[in-house]
Design a protein around this motif. Structure first.
Motif, PDB file in Angstrom:
ATOM      1  N   ASP A  84      11.672 -58.221  16.546  1.00 56.72           N
ATOM      2  CA  ASP A  84      11.465 -57.261  15.595  1.00 56.72           C
ATOM      3  C   ASP A  84      12.451 -57.438  14.378  1.00 56.72           C
ATOM      4  O   ASP A  84      13.595 -57.181  14.224  1.00 56.72           O
ATOM      5  CB  ASP A  84      11.964 -55.897  16.325  1.00 56.72           C
ATOM      6  N   GLU A  85      11.780 -57.971  13.328  1.00 49.19           N
ATOM      7  CA  GLU A  85      12.290 -57.951  11.940  1.00 49.19           C
ATOM      8  C   GLU A  85      13.634 -58.846  12.207  1.00 49.19           C
ATOM      9  O   GLU A  85      14.583 -58.625  11.410  1.00 49.19           O
ATOM     10  CB  GLU A  85      12.470 -56.515  11.325  1.00 49.19           C
ATOM     11  N   GLN A 137      15.292 -54.677  16.432  1.00 44.30           N
ATOM     12  CA  GLN A 137      15.489 -54.524  14.883  1.00 44.30           C
ATOM     13  C   GLN A 137      16.822 -54.288  14.574  1.00 44.30           C
ATOM     14  O   GLN A 137      17.560 -54.743  13.874  1.00 44.30           O
ATOM     15  CB  GLN A 137      14.484 -53.473  14.341  1.00 44.30           C
ATOM     16  N   SER A 194       8.605 -50.786  16.005  1.00 46.47           N
ATOM     17  CA  SER A 194       9.794 -50.968  16.838  1.00 46.47           C
ATOM     18  C   SER A 194       9.737 -50.130  18.042  1.00 46.47           C
ATOM     19  O   SER A 194      10.037 -50.204  19.173  1.00 46.47           O
ATOM     20  CB  SER A 194      10.946 -50.573  15.857  1.00 46.47           C
TER      21      SER A 194
HETATM   22 MG   LIG Z   1      10.954 -51.188  13.043  1.00 51.77          MG
END
Ligand SMILES: [Mg+2]
Ligand SMILES: Nc1ncnc2c1ncn2[C@@H]1O[C@H](COP(=O)(O)OP(=O)(O)OP(=O)(O)O)[C@@H](O)[C@H]1O
Ligand SMILES: Nc1ncnc2c1ncn2[C@@H]1O[C@H](COP(=O)(O)OP(=O)(O)OP(=O)(O)O)[C@@H](O)[C@H]1O
Ligand SMILES: [Mg+2]
Lengths: 493, 325, 336, 336
Positions: free
Chosen positions: A158-159, A89, A47
């Motif tokens: 991100d995720e 994220q 991240s």
């Molecule tokens: Mg992360």
């Protein structure tokens, strides 16, 4: 991979947050027309790297070039101008503003994102809704639509899939593929290695803020990736399987709910948890599992139905009442369970503060129990003076260790391994088994279907607030769990 | 000054003194002029090296602390404007026991050792009230705008006011409130009275000119107003026709008298424990014109050179400079 | 969430329900003000332009101060210094404007507003660089401003031009029967500021930063700059309140306790439904809240309640209103 | 995580370094107080028992009030009402104790402390049931207490017993050369309270709730109860400050502005290193902070600074101290 035929290339990026070195020297090269995976255990620095490339943070050192030319990224607008758009994220929408106001903040209008939302079956969304009224999954997709509306060369995710349901995941994958076909690129971050292998062409793997590998993902399997991510450490995650699935019908029931309901979120849930048993529970996002746990832990009052602990009715007005009866909760969000500025030791002993038995000093044996909890979980207490300085995994251990110190009969564990690296996961699985072996019982909600067969003796599936099916832990297949989780009665062929 | 000044009884022209001043109401015109008069007198006498000001908005407890601070800092005499009649007795006696005379100006204190220099506040209350009640022919609704709640001067004035009131059964008090001797509060209360009730006359504890303004600008008919000898009020009485009123003298320069008394004591002269100035009621145009001084601060009184006590000139008070400033 | 999701979303918010939730408070507080005025009219001998004017005119300073506090709180701060700024600007105006022509006083006024904005921006800047809680730094600025005020104008006095008084009070004497200039002033200023906050990107970024710092940060909003802007705007509005004060009194008075003004401004925004946690609230609702708070005093006097009673009443009012709405809000949260 | 890391972190925390980081503020603030006293001693002709006594005795109320605020803030609240409680308790004492015997005054004092605890517990209760920010409800309680004080004692007056004055001032007249009773009082009260807070479970649960309310609640702390307890204790301490006030003055005065007392209490805990965000701070450091704030006035007088200057100075002090420490702390985070 020289930066000539690269869309984006970062060299020697480093970043520290106070004591934490998030990135030591990270390189990343993304080619045009590829889906590139950025992998690493929790805290590896993924991240952080993403945030640096989107100019939310500035790197301490290193250089970034886009299409081979040096790019100076001072503020987010620079990165957007360079054709980079990011889904972070953590959600990047303002809870107290309406969706349209949020768009205006990023200088967009609803019309700009609508086409993308339609692609994700959100075409009829109402832009005057306040963000705080919109479910997380939808917000993530809005984040995505907002990024797409920027028509970026490089899309960084991100995720994003972490909070999504399976069908929503497919929408995202379709869009990713499309982006790829347009000759643009996607940087994809996920802890679900299956997704990575399915979608990505190449992977850059970080460990402790450094590159440890660059892989063409053709024909690579999960184990290779995991070993790359964690180094040579062997994975003992399967070891726990042996003793699951015993028959508990002879054991006494320690926790039972009868027709437990909370408005329309939880509907007539009846379940019985026997001594020494690990009962699994799984469901898609937002099927009432959160509410069920909140009710069972005494956080919410049920609108109807009853709970029994060791055969006696539990009428809980607050978690305190449940805890007094040995029913304790490990919440999904560890931030929700920690006292950020207090010491690890204090964090471990809070449950003891309300013991009228010993209103003043902590009893000696309790001190020892705290120590034992630290040892047993090998919690890394180096930054122990303030729990907020612990790493994610260690924070998670503290939230469990707290109950080991105070003692309990039933552990309500809500997705304890979310955002935890595989090694720590294995430790937690073992721990749960040990707890059970020692005669406590565990209700484990997990979003990772694999964990059902890994740790659970028995498993329930929730859909739309109801328990829709019960399966035997070890033999449960992901297919049957999935279909049940989608409310389908039969396993599709 | 240094320690032996404390028992300054041994006279001697060339020795110098330090005066301490404790005032608990800051940014108030009357008090400012009082302090300027003290400074002026100190300067005029020429044997004061410093005037230590304990000057802040506070209550009795605060003033007790402030007086202790002045004692701590070794002043030779302390001039106070007391926030309470008897609460300061102990600290005043303490000062006296350390050889520091305390002069209470503007209002009395019950401490036996204290010197008292003031306008006669009971009189102030009474003469003004009598004038007003006469002006109303003994009949009517009166608004009673008092000073600072609990301040001895305020209670004394009330004593006088009540004494007068007792003789006029026809007068009814329809409004009683404390202005805290704050002109803006006075104005607000004036507005309140204008908008919410009908009165035939108003007695103010010296918060007068802002009140009159409210009347004139509201275009409401004037009612007789009793105020103090504030320059602005006097100007209004002279210039505004239709406005009837009386200025009861209450010169802030009494502070200068206090300083004079303090220095007399330190120089070993014999001084009366009590110095009272008798207030005058001025309502005749001629007398008012005599009192008026163009472009003097609104809340100040033109009556500064209070014979025979003070040795400064009016200009020195206006300059408001103490020794070494 | 499956395909079902969107429907449920739409369902969960019937337009009127949402409208009520968004604007219910604003409407309610305006209604309360009107009812209070009606009640007041029955209490006093005559109720005409003069009474209306005296409410609107004299209420103006608190309204502006409340709006100042509102802007800062919505952006996630809280400024205990606004009361001090009011006093400082008021006495500075009184001192500088004495005996000046109308044009001159206007120029002075503008200069003061700008200076106030800059000074308070400085306060915001200190907060951002030191990341010390707002309440701490602004507690300091409160003391500083109050003290400066005393040295600017040691004893009450100064003055201003008739024209200037007219702007805020509809009469060259500060009192009269003409509420319109003050009313217009409020409408224009508050209208402009709340339009800016609710419609423009820069304004919305105040809500954003106040609502969720990280999220705002990730959407490219620079928290530091937002804070400084909010303090600048707040400072200017507080100074405007001070100018109104001077226009009303025709002079300045440094003994006015800035702290009380601050407390009232906080009380007003709270009544106005601005969340002290930031990110939530409408300035439109803060206007009547400010007027109500000012208005309590005359009403209670008219009812013959003594000053101490008035204070108790004000306190009880705040507690009850807040507690009740708090409980309701919380109920709503629990249910949905 | 890896074996290598431990050294690195161990290195960064040599025992004394850690000790300093943990108690540095407390030590520093005590040093500052001592330096200030030393400096004061050089400013004035003689410095003896009388001077010390006058600082300790007259500083006591602010110290107790600051500790009251400290307890509540550490537990995650903030009580604007403490100043009002001080005034209310002070005037109630003055009214009830007038002409009473020593024993009677003691009983009255205890009764007042208990009543204050109960009343403020009520305030805490309202906050918990309404979940309205503390600052709002306590703003209300401030007004209420101040108003009640006025109706308890419309005009300044009342009295107390010599013995009672002695307890807080070491002399039956409220002034003298004996700082010990007051000092002892502070040591005992603050000692007891901070021992309770830092060493007992019930006390630690205040820190816990202050550090993160939900977390504490989910781990079985009854957050509501903790808040109520903290307000009760804070209320009692504020009332104690009021009793000290009465003992010093020998009477009560309802016109005292409670709001100012509150602001000073907040300033004091801030100087004392208590985080207004809750969960962090030591009451031991709050004591010297309170004394310093009280002490500024005599010092500045001795230096010949005029009163308005004094106010500015106080503000600037707060800002500078806080800003600087804030920046350092942040730097430390950055570097270490
Ligand atoms: Mg992360
Ligand atoms: N704001 C912050 N302050 C301090 N440390 C931070 C901060 N953000 C991240 N870190 C630390 O930096 C390191 C890298 O964090 P980062 O979020 O990049 O990891 P990640 O690879 O994204 O992990 P995850 O898979 O859990 O998202 C971690 O040790 C984390 O604790
Ligand atoms: N803000 C901080 N202040 C001080 N130390 C910290 C801070 N954040 C992390 N640390 C320490 O740095 C080390 C690495 O923390 P980090 O969060 O990077 O672990 P991680 O890689 O994320 O592990 P996990 O997978 O458990 O999250 C930990 O030992 C932690 O104690
Ligand atoms: Mg981590």
């Amino acid at each position: 991979m020289d930066s000539i035929n690269s869309l984006l290339s970062a060299r020697g990026i480093s970043k520290r947050y106070g004591p934490v070195v998030a990135l030591r020297s990270a390189d990343l090269t993304v080619r045009p027309g590829e889906v590139h995976a950025l992998l690493g255990a929790n805290g590896a620095g993924k991240s952080t790297l993403v945030k640096i490339l989107s100019a939310v943070f500035s790197a301490d050192s290193g250089s970034v070039s886009v299409h081979g030319e040096q790019a100076t990224l001072r503020r987010p607008s620079d990165s957007v101008a360079a054709g980079i758009a990011t889904v972070f994220q953590d959600p990047a929408l303002i809870p107290d503003l309406s969706l349209s106001q949020n768009l205006r903040i990023s200088s967009l209008e609803p019309a700009d994102v609508l086409p993308w939302l339609e692609r994700m079956n959100l075409g009829n969304i109402d832009f005057e809704l306040q963000v705080s009224d919109v479910p997380l999954a939808v917000l993530r997709l809005l984040d995505l639509a907002r990024a797409l509306a920027r028509d970026p060369q490089l899309l960084m995710l991100d995720e994003i899939t972490a909070a999504l349901t399976t069908d929503q995941v497919t929408y995202v994958f379709d869009l990713m593929s499309e982006w790829k076909e347009m000759g643009r690129s996607v940087l994809f971050i996920s802890h679900r290695l299956g997704e990575v292998l399915e979608m990505c062409d190449r992977a850059t793997i970080l460990r402790n803020g450094e590159n440890v590998a660059h892989l063409e993902l053709e024909g690579v399997d999960e184990v290779e990736l995991v070993t790359a991510m964690l180094g040579e450490e062997i994975l003992k995650e399967t070891a726990t399987r042996a003793d699951t699935g015993r028959d508990f019908s002879d054991q006494p029931i320690v926790l039972e709910t009868r027709d437990l309901s909370l408005r329309d979120k939880v509907v007539g849930v009846s379940l019985a948890l026997r001594k020494g048993e690990i009962l699994g529970l799984t469901a898609l996002e937002g099927q009432g599992q959160d509410e069920l746990f909140q009710v069972m832990s005494g956080d919410y009052r049920p609108t109807s139905g009853e709970m029994f602990v060791d055969g006696e009715r539990l009428n809980a007005w607050s978690p305190y009442d449940a805890i007094r009866r040995g029913v304790v909760l490990v919440p999904a969000d560890r931030q929700q369970a920690l006292l950020p500025q207090r010491s690890v030791r204090e964090n471990l002993s809070i449950p003891l503060y309300n013991r009228p038995s010993q209103w003043f000093k902590l009893a000696k044996d309790e001190e020892e129990r705290v120590d034992r909890a630290v040892k047993r979980l090998d919690i890394d207490v180096r930054a122990g003076r303030q729990a907020q300085r612990l790493s994610g995994g260690n924070q998670q251990k503290v939230t469990i260790g707290r109950w080991l110190a105070s003692g309990f009969t039933t552990l309500l564990c809500f997705d304890p391994t979310r955002g935890i690296d595989i090694q720590t996961k294995a430790q937690i699985y073992d721990l749960l088994r040990e707890i059970a072996a020692e005669g406590a019982s565990v209700l484990l909600y997990t979003s990772e279907l694999r964990e059902i067969s890994l740790v659970c003796d028995r498993a329930l599936v929730m859909y739309a607030g109801r328990i829709v099916s019960e399966v035997d832990g070890p033999t449960a297949t992901e297919a049957e769990l999935l279909s049940a989780a989608h409310g389908l009665s039969e396993v599709p062929e | 000054g240094d320690d032996d000044d404390a028992d300054g009884g041994d006279g001697g022209g060339e020795e110098t003194f330090t005066l301490g001043v404790s005032n608990t109401l800051v940014g108030n015109a009357w008090r400012e002029q009082m302090i300027c008069a003290i400074k002026a007198e100190a300067l005029a006498r020429g044997n004061v090296d410093r005037v230590v000001l304990q000057n802040r908005n506070t209550d009795v407890a605060g003033q007790i602390a402030d007086i202790q601070t002045l004692i701590s800092q070794g002043v030779d005499a302390i001039i106070i404007n007391p926030a309470d009649r008897s609460a300061l007795d102990d600290v005043i006696e303490e000062a006296a026991s350390q050889g520091i005379p305390v002069i209470s100006v503007d209002a009395p204190v019950t401490a036996p050792s204290a010197y008292f220099v003031s306008n006669d506040q009971v009189q102030y209350g009474e003469v003004g009230a009598r004038w007003l009640f006469e002006a109303l022919g003994g009949e009517g609704n009166v608004a009673y705008m008092r000073g600072l709640d609990g301040h001895p001067a305020d209670t004394d004035r009330d004593t006088g006011f009540q004494a007068a009131l007792a003789d006029y059964p026809g007068i009814e008090i329809v409004y009683e409130n404390w202005t805290g001797w704050d002109p803006s509060v006075g104005a607000q209360q004036g507005l309140e009275i204008l908008t919410t009730m009908e009165v035939d006359g108003i007695w103010t504890s010296g918060i007068d000119y802002t009140l009159v303004e409210q009347f004139s600008v509201a275009g409401v008919d004037f009612v007789p107003v009793v105020g103090a000898d504030n320059n602005a009020f006097i100007e209004q009485l002279i210039t505004i026709d239709g406005l009837v009123g009386a200025a009861v003298s209450n010169p802030p320069s009494v502070g200068g008298v206090g300083a004079a008394v303090a220095l007399d004591i330190l120089e070993g002269k014999t001084v009366d424990q009590q110095t009272l100035l008798i207030p005058a009621v001025v309502s005749e145009k001629a007398d008012l014109e005599a009192m008026f001084v163009p472009d003097l601060t609104a809340g100040w009184s033109s009556y500064m050179e209070i014979a025979p006590y003070v040795s400064y000139t009016t200009q020195m008070v206006i300059d408001c400079k103490g020794p070494g400033e | 969430m499956t395909a079902a999701a969107p429907q449920s979303l739409v369902a969960s918010t019937v337009p009127w329900k949402r409208w009520v939730r968004r604007h219910g408070w604003t409407v309610g507080i305006w209604l309360i003000l009107i009812l209070l005025i009606g009640y007041y009219a029955t209490l006093i001998p005559r109720f005409g332009g003069f009474q209306v004017a005296s409410i609107v005119n004299n209420g103006t300073p608190l309204v502006f101060l409340a709006v100042a506090q509102g802007v800062i709180v919505i952006a996630g701060g809280i400024d205990l210094g606004v009361g001090g700024m009011l006093v400082l600007s008021s006495v500075s105006a009184a001192r500088l404007m004495e005996g000046q022509s109308f044009e001159a006083t206007i120029i002075i006024a503008i200069a003061i507003l700008i200076a106030a904005a800059i000074i308070n921006a400085g306060v915001g800047w200190i907060i951002t660089v030191s990341n010390v809680p707002d309440i701490v730094i602004t507690l300091g600025s409160l003391y500083v401003f109050q003290g400066l005020a005393l040295s600017v104008l040691p004893n009450p006095g100064g003055g201003t031009s008739d024209g200037f008084r007219w702007i805020f009070t509809g009469s060259s004497t500060g009192i009269g029967t003409n509420p319109w200039p003050a009313a217009l002033m409020i409408v224009i200023v508050v209208g402009a500021v709340s339009w800016w906050m609710a419609r423009t990107r820069s304004g919305l970024s105040l809500y954003a930063a106040g609502s969720d710092r990280t999220a705002a940060y990730l959407s490219g909003i620079r928290a530091a700059r937002v804070k400084i802007v909010s303090y600048a705007v707040g400072g200017a509005l507080a100074a405007l309140a001070g100018l109104a004060n001077t226009a009303i009194a025709g002079r300045g008075n440094a003994t006015t306790v800035g702290g009380n003004h601050t407390l009232n401004s906080v009380a007003a925004i709270v009544l106005g439904g601005v969340a002290l946690t930031g990110g939530v609230g409408s300035l439109i609702a803060v206007v009547p809240a400010g007027l109500i708070l000012f208005f309590l005093n005359p009403i209670l006097t008219a009812m013959g309640v003594d000053p101490s009673g008035a204070q108790v009443f004000q306190g009880v009012l705040i507690v009850i209103v807040m507690a009740v709405t708090g409980i309701l809000e919380w109920r709503r949260r629990r249910r949905s």
